[in-house]
Design an enzyme around this catalytic site. Sequence first.
Site, mmCIF file in Angstrom:
data_model
loop_
_atom_site.group_PDB
_atom_site.id
_atom_site.type_symbol
_atom_site.label_atom_id
_atom_site.label_comp_id
_atom_site.label_asym_id
_atom_site.label_seq_id
_atom_site.Cartn_x
_atom_site.Cartn_y
_atom_site.Cartn_z
ATOM 1 C CD GLU A 195 -2.863 -0.802 2.478
ATOM 2 O OE1 GLU A 195 -3.671 0.135 2.540
ATOM 3 O OE2 GLU A 195 -2.706 -1.612 3.402
ATOM 4 C CE LYS A 329 -12.050 -0.874 3.929
ATOM 5 N NZ LYS A 329 -11.624 -1.898 4.917
#
Length: 403
Positions: A195, A329
């Site tokens: 990430e 999300k």
Amino acid sequence: MIIKKVIAKAIRDSRGEKTIKVTVKTSRKFKTSSPFGKSTGKYEAKPYSKNLTSDISYINKLDVDNLNKLFQKNDGKTIAQAFLILQDTEKLVKNKIGANSLFALEAGLLKALAYENKKELWEFLTSKNKPAFPRPVGNAIGGGLHGEGIQKKEPDFQEFLFISNGRTFSECVEINELAYNLTGKLLGAWTKNDEGAWLTGKTNEEVLMILDNVRQIIKNEYKKEVDIGVDIASSSFYKDNKYNYKNPAVDLNKKHQILYINELIRRYKLFYVEDPLDENDFTGFKELSKEIKKTGNKCHVVGDDLTTTNPERLKKAIKNKSIDAIIVKPNQIGSLLKVKEVIEIARKNRIKTIISHRSGETKDSTIADLAIGFRCDFIKTGIHGKVRTRKLRRLIEIEKKLR
Ligand code: PGA
Ligand code: ZN
């Protein structure tokens, strides 16, 4: 609008794992790909009905005439009409595809409808509302399930976050980058996870001390403001009614976990704690929220695995007074109608919304448009790396257009 074709295929995410990409073809092509999480909540919707291959083959065989029939009774000229089309689409594909595929399909349809109306997705969603920009929540250091261990050690918390506060979105992005670079130096870090977050063998508290330091430097030397947050992702180390910390090794029961987190909030002036308690523990979240108030601290208590972008779980969290902020999300639930519902319920109940990337990401920047379109308070993504910054660049591009 006439749909000529809907095409689904497998692509690789930032971790090299397979995920779905859907292209809706009208007079142009509208593409959306879904991300994929590593520390998924137990209550998330299934990503695929059976598996990725079966979802792909279902979408590729989808009879576009059935979709086009929907546009005969509804031309999708307004966003309200567009959502009715999504509702009918969901009836059509119900139980045939999972959440990852549904999100990519619905986002593609919305983008195509926006284009028909000579708008971009964020503009179409915003309708008559004045666009508002979210604050970026930037993932700076990875631990827990997102750590990879330095000499077999890593902080137990999954993410250490910078949440800058600037005059504009692009200034916010610059401040988060500055904080991230200073953190790398002070940590002496040399590697990053997938990430783009720094990796370290330090403990939670050693990391928090450094972040506190970075905040001071940014305030005193750069005259800018940045807040600190953590995603504890505590379900990932909760077992046998205990929070099993490894670095350093200690087991905490629920009561001690609450006291410990509240003490960290006080000591490091944390602005944001995500999933501080297990994903089943609505009352634990409430007790922490009460403890924070009782001791005069101020900090957002955020649900992610607790709420999984699910309207029913959000309602339960509201009833229990568990949280004052929620992670959104889209692929946790799939349906954009439900995403919209979650955000509306949250807003009505003064719960802040944080639209979020997943740890496995693609180049797709749809969440940036959704952040503006749904007027989210924050957007969580990485600070470093192309797939992360694409979301930020898209928001900067929109900001420039509006100037
Ligand atoms: P993910 O986790 O690996 O499921 O994307 C990120 C998070 O917990 O926020
Ligand atoms: Zn999380």
